[in-house]
Design a protein around this motif. Structure first.
Motif, PDB file in Angstrom:
ATOM      1  N   LYS A  26     -19.787   0.808  -4.291  1.00 60.07           N
ATOM      2  CA  LYS A  26     -18.319   0.709  -4.203  1.00 60.07           C
ATOM      3  C   LYS A  26     -17.710   0.365  -5.556  1.00 60.07           C
ATOM      4  O   LYS A  26     -16.697   0.938  -5.951  1.00 60.07           O
ATOM      5  CB  LYS A  26     -17.917  -0.330  -3.159  1.00 60.07           C
ATOM      6  CG  LYS A  26     -18.182   0.115  -1.748  1.00 60.07           C
ATOM      7  CD  LYS A  26     -17.859  -0.990  -0.754  1.00 60.07           C
ATOM      8  CE  LYS A  26     -18.269  -0.588   0.643  1.00 60.07           C
ATOM      9  NZ  LYS A  26     -18.059  -1.675   1.611  1.00 60.07           N
ATOM     10  N   HIS A  28     -18.697   1.148  -8.368  1.00 57.85           N
ATOM     11  CA  HIS A  28     -18.831   2.268  -9.298  1.00 57.85           C
ATOM     12  C   HIS A  28     -18.169   3.545  -8.772  1.00 57.85           C
ATOM     13  O   HIS A  28     -18.486   4.638  -9.220  1.00 57.85           O
ATOM     14  CB  HIS A  28     -20.305   2.484  -9.631  1.00 57.85           C
ATOM     15  CG  HIS A  28     -20.845   1.398 -10.501  1.00 57.85           C
ATOM     16  ND1 HIS A  28     -21.265   0.184  -9.998  1.00 57.85           N
ATOM     17  CD2 HIS A  28     -20.974   1.310 -11.842  1.00 57.85           C
ATOM     18  CE1 HIS A  28     -21.645  -0.582 -10.993  1.00 57.85           C
ATOM     19  NE2 HIS A  28     -21.483   0.073 -12.129  1.00 57.85           N
ATOM     20  N   GLY A  29     -17.258   3.414  -7.840  1.00 62.65           N
ATOM     21  CA  GLY A  29     -16.443   4.553  -7.410  1.00 62.65           C
ATOM     22  C   GLY A  29     -17.000   5.394  -6.288  1.00 62.65           C
ATOM     23  O   GLY A  29     -16.450   6.439  -5.975  1.00 62.65           O
ATOM     24  N   ASP A  32     -20.918  10.649  -5.815  1.00 66.65           N
ATOM     25  CA  ASP A  32     -20.491  12.026  -6.048  1.00 66.65           C
ATOM     26  C   ASP A  32     -21.529  12.939  -5.389  1.00 66.65           C
ATOM     27  O   ASP A  32     -22.602  13.160  -5.940  1.00 66.65           O
ATOM     28  CB  ASP A  32     -20.388  12.297  -7.541  1.00 66.65           C
ATOM     29  CG  ASP A  32     -19.905  13.702  -7.850  1.00 66.65           C
ATOM     30  OD1 ASP A  32     -19.807  14.538  -6.918  1.00 66.65           O
ATOM     31  OD2 ASP A  32     -19.619  13.974  -9.034  1.00 66.65           O
ATOM     32  N   PRO A  91     -21.906   8.250  -9.779  1.00 68.42           N
ATOM     33  CA  PRO A  91     -20.632   7.775  -9.215  1.00 68.42           C
ATOM     34  C   PRO A  91     -19.566   8.879  -9.271  1.00 68.42           C
ATOM     35  O   PRO A  91     -19.592   9.743 -10.135  1.00 68.42           O
ATOM     36  CB  PRO A  91     -20.248   6.593 -10.083  1.00 68.42           C
ATOM     37  CG  PRO A  91     -21.043   6.718 -11.330  1.00 68.42           C
ATOM     38  CD  PRO A  91     -22.229   7.565 -11.023  1.00 68.42           C
ATOM     39  N   LYS A  92     -18.614   8.820  -8.319  1.00 67.48           N
ATOM     40  CA  LYS A  92     -17.509   9.778  -8.304  1.00 67.48           C
ATOM     41  C   LYS A  92     -16.682   9.667  -9.577  1.00 67.48           C
ATOM     42  O   LYS A  92     -16.239  10.653 -10.127  1.00 67.48           O
ATOM     43  CB  LYS A  92     -16.593   9.512  -7.098  1.00 67.48           C
ATOM     44  CG  LYS A  92     -17.135   9.989  -5.805  1.00 67.48           C
ATOM     45  CD  LYS A  92     -16.126   9.716  -4.703  1.00 67.48           C
ATOM     46  CE  LYS A  92     -16.686  10.054  -3.349  1.00 67.48           C
ATOM     47  NZ  LYS A  92     -15.761   9.716  -2.275  1.00 67.48           N
ATOM     48  N   ASP A  93     -16.449   8.460 -10.012  1.00 69.87           N
ATOM     49  CA  ASP A  93     -15.649   8.191 -11.205  1.00 69.87           C
ATOM     50  C   ASP A  93     -16.517   8.401 -12.441  1.00 69.87           C
ATOM     51  O   ASP A  93     -17.404   7.606 -12.724  1.00 69.87           O
ATOM     52  CB  ASP A  93     -15.109   6.758 -11.152  1.00 69.87           C
ATOM     53  CG  ASP A  93     -14.197   6.427 -12.322  1.00 69.87           C
ATOM     54  OD1 ASP A  93     -14.052   7.253 -13.243  1.00 69.87           O
ATOM     55  OD2 ASP A  93     -13.631   5.327 -12.313  1.00 69.87           O
ATOM     56  N   GLU A  94     -16.255   9.479 -13.173  1.00 71.85           N
ATOM     57  CA  GLU A  94     -17.101   9.806 -14.342  1.00 71.85           C
ATOM     58  C   GLU A  94     -17.075   8.700 -15.391  1.00 71.85           C
ATOM     59  O   GLU A  94     -18.036   8.558 -16.146  1.00 71.85           O
ATOM     60  CB  GLU A  94     -16.684  11.149 -14.943  1.00 71.85           C
ATOM     61  CG  GLU A  94     -17.100  12.308 -14.065  1.00 71.85           C
ATOM     62  CD  GLU A  94     -16.967  13.647 -14.768  1.00 71.85           C
ATOM     63  OE1 GLU A  94     -17.167  13.691 -15.994  1.00 71.85           O
ATOM     64  OE2 GLU A  94     -16.689  14.617 -14.078  1.00 71.85           O
ATOM     65  N   SER A  95     -16.027   7.927 -15.463  1.00 71.52           N
ATOM     66  CA  SER A  95     -15.990   6.845 -16.455  1.00 71.52           C
ATOM     67  C   SER A  95     -16.982   5.741 -16.124  1.00 71.52           C
ATOM     68  O   SER A  95     -17.328   4.945 -16.983  1.00 71.52           O
ATOM     69  CB  SER A  95     -14.567   6.251 -16.551  1.00 71.52           C
ATOM     70  OG  SER A  95     -14.228   5.567 -15.362  1.00 71.52           O
ATOM     71  N   GLU A  96     -17.466   5.706 -14.874  1.00 69.02           N
ATOM     72  CA  GLU A  96     -18.463   4.708 -14.465  1.00 69.02           C
ATOM     73  C   GLU A  96     -19.884   5.169 -14.738  1.00 69.02           C
ATOM     74  O   GLU A  96     -20.824   4.410 -14.581  1.00 69.02           O
ATOM     75  CB  GLU A  96     -18.320   4.390 -12.974  1.00 69.02           C
ATOM     76  CG  GLU A  96     -17.070   3.641 -12.627  1.00 69.02           C
ATOM     77  CD  GLU A  96     -17.056   2.234 -13.195  1.00 69.02           C
ATOM     78  OE1 GLU A  96     -18.116   1.599 -13.288  1.00 69.02           O
ATOM     79  OE2 GLU A  96     -15.960   1.763 -13.572  1.00 69.02           O
ATOM     80  N   ARG A  97     -20.051   6.437 -15.127  1.00 64.73           N
ATOM     81  CA  ARG A  97     -21.405   6.954 -15.404  1.00 64.73           C
ATOM     82  C   ARG A  97     -21.879   6.397 -16.723  1.00 64.73           C
ATOM     83  O   ARG A  97     -21.205   6.473 -17.727  1.00 64.73           O
ATOM     84  CB  ARG A  97     -21.410   8.482 -15.429  1.00 64.73           C
ATOM     85  CG  ARG A  97     -21.077   9.046 -14.072  1.00 64.73           C
ATOM     86  CD  ARG A  97     -21.128  10.526 -14.038  1.00 64.73           C
ATOM     87  NE  ARG A  97     -20.698  10.964 -12.707  1.00 64.73           N
ATOM     88  CZ  ARG A  97     -20.545  12.207 -12.379  1.00 64.73           C
ATOM     89  NH1 ARG A  97     -20.772  13.171 -13.247  1.00 64.73           N
ATOM     90  NH2 ARG A  97     -20.148  12.524 -11.168  1.00 64.73           N
TER      91      ARG A  97
END
Length: 98
Positions: A26, A28-29, A32, A91-97
């Motif tokens: 959660k 980390h978005g 994906d 993660p869905k949020d690429e900035s969290e990768r």
């Protein structure tokens, strides 16, 4: 992280481990599902991993019908011991990768 496998944390007991993992995903978005992801386990029986999947079903909403669940091979399985569990995702949020 940056192509390397890292331990995200350790918890005592399956409930604490499940809670830690759910919070990590959660934070980390979410998952994906257009990217590779997988669930792995060690031991003779898949009872514990099936219980984890049932207890954390909210994480997998919108996923393909069949979750990719595989048994960990003997080289890592012997080191980790029976009842070990691994989960890999983007993660869905690429900035969290990382």
């Amino acid at each position: 992280r940056e192509g390397e496998v890292v331990v995200m944390g350790k918890a005592r007991g399956s409930k604490n481990g499940n809670n830690m993992l759910m919070q990590f995903v959660k934070d980390h978005g979410g998952i994906d599902f257009s990217m590779p992801f997988g669930i792995s386990w060690t031991g003779i029986s898949d009872v514990m991993v099936r219980k984890y999947i049932e207890d954390s079903s909210a994480l997998y909403e919108g996923s393909p019908d069949d979750l990719p669940v595989k048994r960990i091979g003997p080289a890592i399985g012997v080191y980790a011991g029976p009842g070990a569990f691994a989960f890999a995702f983007f993660p869905k949020d690429e900035s969290e990768r990382q």
